[in-house]
Design a protein around this motif. Structure first.
Motif, mmCIF file in Angstrom:
data_model
loop_
_atom_site.group_PDB
_atom_site.id
_atom_site.type_symbol
_atom_site.label_atom_id
_atom_site.label_comp_id
_atom_site.label_asym_id
_atom_site.label_seq_id
_atom_site.Cartn_x
_atom_site.Cartn_y
_atom_site.Cartn_z
ATOM 1 N N LYS A 26 0.531 -1.415 0.112
ATOM 2 C CA LYS A 26 0.095 -0.031 -0.127
ATOM 3 C C LYS A 26 0.495 1.430 -0.271
ATOM 4 O O LYS A 26 0.687 2.087 -0.670
ATOM 5 N N TYR A 27 2.094 1.114 0.617
ATOM 6 C CA TYR A 27 2.796 2.462 1.019
ATOM 7 C C TYR A 27 4.206 2.579 -0.215
ATOM 8 O O TYR A 27 4.921 3.077 0.031
ATOM 9 N N HIS A 28 4.168 1.871 -0.871
ATOM 10 C CA HIS A 28 5.704 1.140 -1.421
ATOM 11 C C HIS A 28 5.089 2.083 -3.436
ATOM 12 O O HIS A 28 4.158 2.825 -3.351
ATOM 13 N N SER A 29 6.200 3.048 -2.965
ATOM 14 C CA SER A 29 6.346 4.175 -4.021
ATOM 15 C C SER A 29 5.969 3.282 -5.674
ATOM 16 O O SER A 29 6.124 2.397 -5.436
ATOM 17 N N ARG A 30 5.670 4.665 -7.085
ATOM 18 C CA ARG A 30 5.004 3.701 -8.094
ATOM 19 C C ARG A 30 6.425 2.929 -8.252
ATOM 20 O O ARG A 30 6.241 2.650 -9.352
ATOM 21 N N ASP A 31 7.842 3.286 -8.225
ATOM 22 C CA ASP A 31 9.531 3.281 -8.602
ATOM 23 C C ASP A 31 9.410 1.657 -8.029
ATOM 24 O O ASP A 31 9.866 1.245 -8.538
ATOM 25 N N PHE A 32 9.446 1.483 -6.935
ATOM 26 C CA PHE A 32 9.694 0.578 -5.666
ATOM 27 C C PHE A 32 8.029 -0.361 -6.811
ATOM 28 O O PHE A 32 8.597 -2.210 -6.651
ATOM 29 N N ILE A 33 7.746 -0.365 -6.950
ATOM 30 C CA ILE A 33 6.552 -1.551 -6.974
ATOM 31 C C ILE A 33 7.450 -2.035 -8.507
ATOM 32 O O ILE A 33 6.752 -2.721 -9.087
ATOM 33 N N HIS A 34 7.767 -1.106 -9.414
ATOM 34 C CA HIS A 34 8.565 -1.910 -10.817
ATOM 35 C C HIS A 34 9.848 -2.273 -10.591
ATOM 36 O O HIS A 34 9.752 -3.330 -11.296
ATOM 37 N N ALA A 35 10.188 -1.756 -9.295
ATOM 38 C CA ALA A 35 11.328 -2.405 -8.701
ATOM 39 C C ALA A 35 11.655 -3.744 -8.473
ATOM 40 O O ALA A 35 12.268 -5.218 -9.307
ATOM 41 N N ARG A 36 9.997 -4.011 -7.963
ATOM 42 C CA ARG A 36 10.122 -4.940 -6.699
ATOM 43 C C ARG A 36 9.770 -6.251 -8.488
ATOM 44 O O ARG A 36 9.161 -7.681 -8.386
ATOM 45 N N MET A 37 8.449 -5.683 -9.462
ATOM 46 C CA MET A 37 7.839 -6.257 -10.381
ATOM 47 C C MET A 37 9.131 -7.005 -11.033
ATOM 48 O O MET A 37 9.248 -7.996 -11.107
ATOM 49 N N GLU A 38 10.189 -6.540 -11.377
ATOM 50 C CA GLU A 38 11.471 -7.071 -12.478
ATOM 51 C C GLU A 38 12.030 -8.694 -11.224
ATOM 52 O O GLU A 38 12.027 -9.126 -11.643
ATOM 53 N N TYR A 39 12.373 -7.279 -9.529
ATOM 54 C CA TYR A 39 12.394 -9.292 -8.879
ATOM 55 C C TYR A 39 11.512 -10.611 -9.448
ATOM 56 O O TYR A 39 11.754 -11.628 -9.390
ATOM 57 N N LEU A 40 10.355 -10.163 -9.281
ATOM 58 C CA LEU A 40 9.355 -11.022 -9.129
ATOM 59 C C LEU A 40 9.221 -11.967 -10.538
ATOM 60 O O LEU A 40 9.482 -13.323 -10.628
ATOM 61 N N ARG A 41 9.509 -11.045 -11.166
ATOM 62 C CA ARG A 41 9.962 -11.482 -13.616
ATOM 63 C C ARG A 41 10.277 -12.715 -13.119
ATOM 64 O O ARG A 41 10.807 -13.524 -13.377
ATOM 65 N N SER A 42 12.288 -12.264 -12.202
ATOM 66 C CA SER A 42 12.442 -13.187 -12.870
ATOM 67 C C SER A 42 12.997 -14.795 -11.691
ATOM 68 O O SER A 42 12.595 -14.968 -12.444
ATOM 69 N N ARG A 43 11.881 -14.615 -10.744
ATOM 70 C CA ARG A 43 11.434 -15.768 -9.796
ATOM 71 C C ARG A 43 10.694 -16.711 -10.788
ATOM 72 O O ARG A 43 10.463 -17.586 -10.612
ATOM 73 N N VAL A 44 9.368 -15.920 -11.313
ATOM 74 C CA VAL A 44 8.974 -16.581 -12.254
ATOM 75 C C VAL A 44 9.951 -16.939 -12.708
ATOM 76 O O VAL A 44 9.087 -18.473 -13.358
ATOM 77 N N VAL A 45 10.194 -17.287 -14.107
ATOM 78 C CA VAL A 45 11.159 -17.369 -15.014
ATOM 79 C C VAL A 45 11.712 -18.566 -14.318
ATOM 80 O O VAL A 45 12.078 -19.303 -15.118
ATOM 81 N N LEU A 46 12.450 -18.562 -13.331
ATOM 82 C CA LEU A 46 13.751 -19.196 -12.689
ATOM 83 C C LEU A 46 12.789 -20.813 -12.024
ATOM 84 O O LEU A 46 13.018 -21.664 -12.657
ATOM 85 N N VAL A 47 11.394 -20.337 -11.219
ATOM 86 C CA VAL A 47 11.149 -21.094 -11.056
ATOM 87 C C VAL A 47 10.032 -22.021 -11.999
ATOM 88 O O VAL A 47 9.861 -23.459 -11.866
ATOM 89 N N GLY A 48 9.702 -21.200 -12.526
ATOM 90 C CA GLY A 48 8.604 -21.812 -14.104
ATOM 91 C C GLY A 48 8.955 -22.907 -14.832
ATOM 92 O O GLY A 48 9.330 -23.846 -15.068
ATOM 93 N N LEU A 49 10.067 -22.744 -14.641
ATOM 94 C CA LEU A 49 11.664 -23.421 -15.678
ATOM 95 C C LEU A 49 11.870 -24.624 -15.248
ATOM 96 O O LEU A 49 11.669 -25.657 -15.429
ATOM 97 N N LEU A 50 11.933 -24.144 -13.571
ATOM 98 C CA LEU A 50 12.617 -25.696 -13.141
ATOM 99 C C LEU A 50 11.356 -26.420 -12.594
ATOM 100 O O LEU A 50 11.088 -27.984 -13.008
ATOM 101 N N PHE A 51 10.278 -25.842 -12.524
ATOM 102 C CA PHE A 51 8.851 -27.204 -12.373
ATOM 103 C C PHE A 51 8.408 -27.515 -13.936
ATOM 104 O O PHE A 51 8.016 -28.823 -14.070
ATOM 105 N N ALA A 52 8.416 -27.227 -14.790
ATOM 106 C CA ALA A 52 8.922 -27.504 -16.228
ATOM 107 C C ALA A 52 9.994 -28.332 -16.365
ATOM 108 O O ALA A 52 8.785 -29.257 -17.240
#
Length: 377
Positions: A26-52
């Motif tokens: 709720k209190y995250h800045s717009r810029d940090f939301i985008h920065a966190r999304m990049e971390y989440l994106r890399s984790r999705v790629v890694l974990v999704g590839l591992l499970f696949a």
């Protein structure tokens, strides 16, 4: 004693802020939301590839061990594998797609959990094998939570669903409320607590690193690079106003009263700026004693009125040197509009030019493109 109490209060404020920032976004800045999304994106790629990659191995194990190979199970396997591959592909090409990454972050947990639940509900004759062969899935997914920079509420939501899945597995295998079933549930809950703790420290560390990289350490305002990244290099989509502020004769303050007093002037003035900002405004320390404020949602008249009020508020502050002698400061301001479709860099350059016009005209005033300087004395 006063110093100890002040330090304790500061520690409490930091702790409360840390819990608040890691509890939800709720209190995250717009810029940090985008920065966190990049971390989440890399984790999705890694974990999704591992499970696949693991899916064909699990399929082979089912084919070798299950007494009769259900035809529908292969179709579900293929759908699950296709879903994981789609998650990896969409995340890989999902740069700055916030909503997409949120959805994909959930899907990398939902897909394997759904497959496990499907097997429990449909392979009634092989429930014991399913629990033995796939009982690790809830535990694996809870452990996977630890590598995602989720907020505590997001992790708790996923964890609650996995606990429900574990209860379903216990009921299917006939171990519900037995010593074995309760032991597994207790272990999963303990792992979830560890995962939530890891999320707290993971996201907290990410926030601290982000703030160190994007915020001025003295004033707490954004630094020059961060405000440039937030605004982007392309044309703006809404009408903005750029307000450049320079504290008059600041070098003289440092030379006369010392740098610690000068730091107090910068810190309190920055706090004054933050107190007057709207929800969608930005403020940054542009360098030295120069600040930039990006005003959103204001007409020209409202922006000019805001600048004059801010000028008066800066002048109304009272500071004290080390001998407890009071002094006051003034500021020079340059105000420039930025129309939709224009580049923010152009408005920053115009505001900077207007600021220097204010300084050459005698300081302690606001200069805009449309108005003559207004001096406060």
């Amino acid at each position: 004693m006063g110093t100890v109490l002040k330090g304790w209060k500061n520690l409490q404020a930091i702790s409360i802020s840390s819990v608040r920032d890691t509890l939800s976004g709720k209190y995250h800045s717009r810029d940090f939301i985008h920065a966190r999304m990049e971390y989440l994106r890399s984790r999705v790629v890694l974990v999704g590839l591992l499970f696949a990659l693991l899916t064909p191995l699990w399929t082979l194990m089912d084919w070798l061990v299950l007494p009769s190979w259900p035809a529908h199970l292969m179709a579900v396997r293929i759908l699950s594998l296709a879903g994981l591959i789609a998650c990896v592909w969409l995340a890989f090409h999902g740069h700055q797609r916030i909503t997409r990454i949120y959805v994909l972050s959930g899907l990398v947990f939902i897909l394997p959990a759904s497959f496990y639940a499907y097997m429990l509900l449909t392979l009634s004759g092989a429930a014991h094998y399913v629990v033995l062969g796939y009982g690790f899935i809830p535990f694996l997914l809870v452990a996977t939570l630890s590598i995602f920079p989720f907020t505590l509420l997001e992790s708790a939501l996923v964890g609650g669903a996995l606990i429900a899945l574990q209860i379903l597995a216990s009921v299917s295998s006939g171990t519900w409320l037995s010593a074995k079933g309760l032991q597994d549930l207790w272990l999963l809950s303990a792992l979830l607590v560890v995962g939530l703790t890891a999320n707290y420290f993971h996201l907290g560390l990410l926030l601290r690193l982000y703030r160190q990289a994007t915020h001025d350490t003295l004033t707490g305002l954004l630094n020059r690079g961060a405000v440039s990244r937030q605004l982007g290099q392309g044309p703006v989509q809404e009408r903005l106003h750029v307000l450049m502020v320079d504290l008059d004769h600041f070098k003289q303050i440092n030379d006369t009263h010392g740098h610690s007093v000068g730091d107090d002037v910068l810190t309190r003035t920055a706090a004054l700026f933050k107190a007057h900002l709207g929800a969608h405004d930005l403020a940054a320390r542009y360098g030295g004693e120069e600040f930039v404020l990006i005003l959103a949602g204001r007409s020209d008249a409202q922006a000019l009125s805001f600048a004059h009020i801010l000028l008066q508020q800066v002048q109304a502050q009272t500071f004290y040197n080390h001998d407890r002698e009071p002094f006051q400061i003034t500021a020079s301001l340059g105000l420039a509009p930025c129309q939709p479709g224009q580049a923010i860099e152009e408005a920053l350059m115009r505001a900077d030019q207007l600021l220097y016009q204010a300084k050459r005209a005698g300081r302690n005033q606001v200069v805009t493109q449309e108005s003559i300087p207004t001096v406060f004395s």
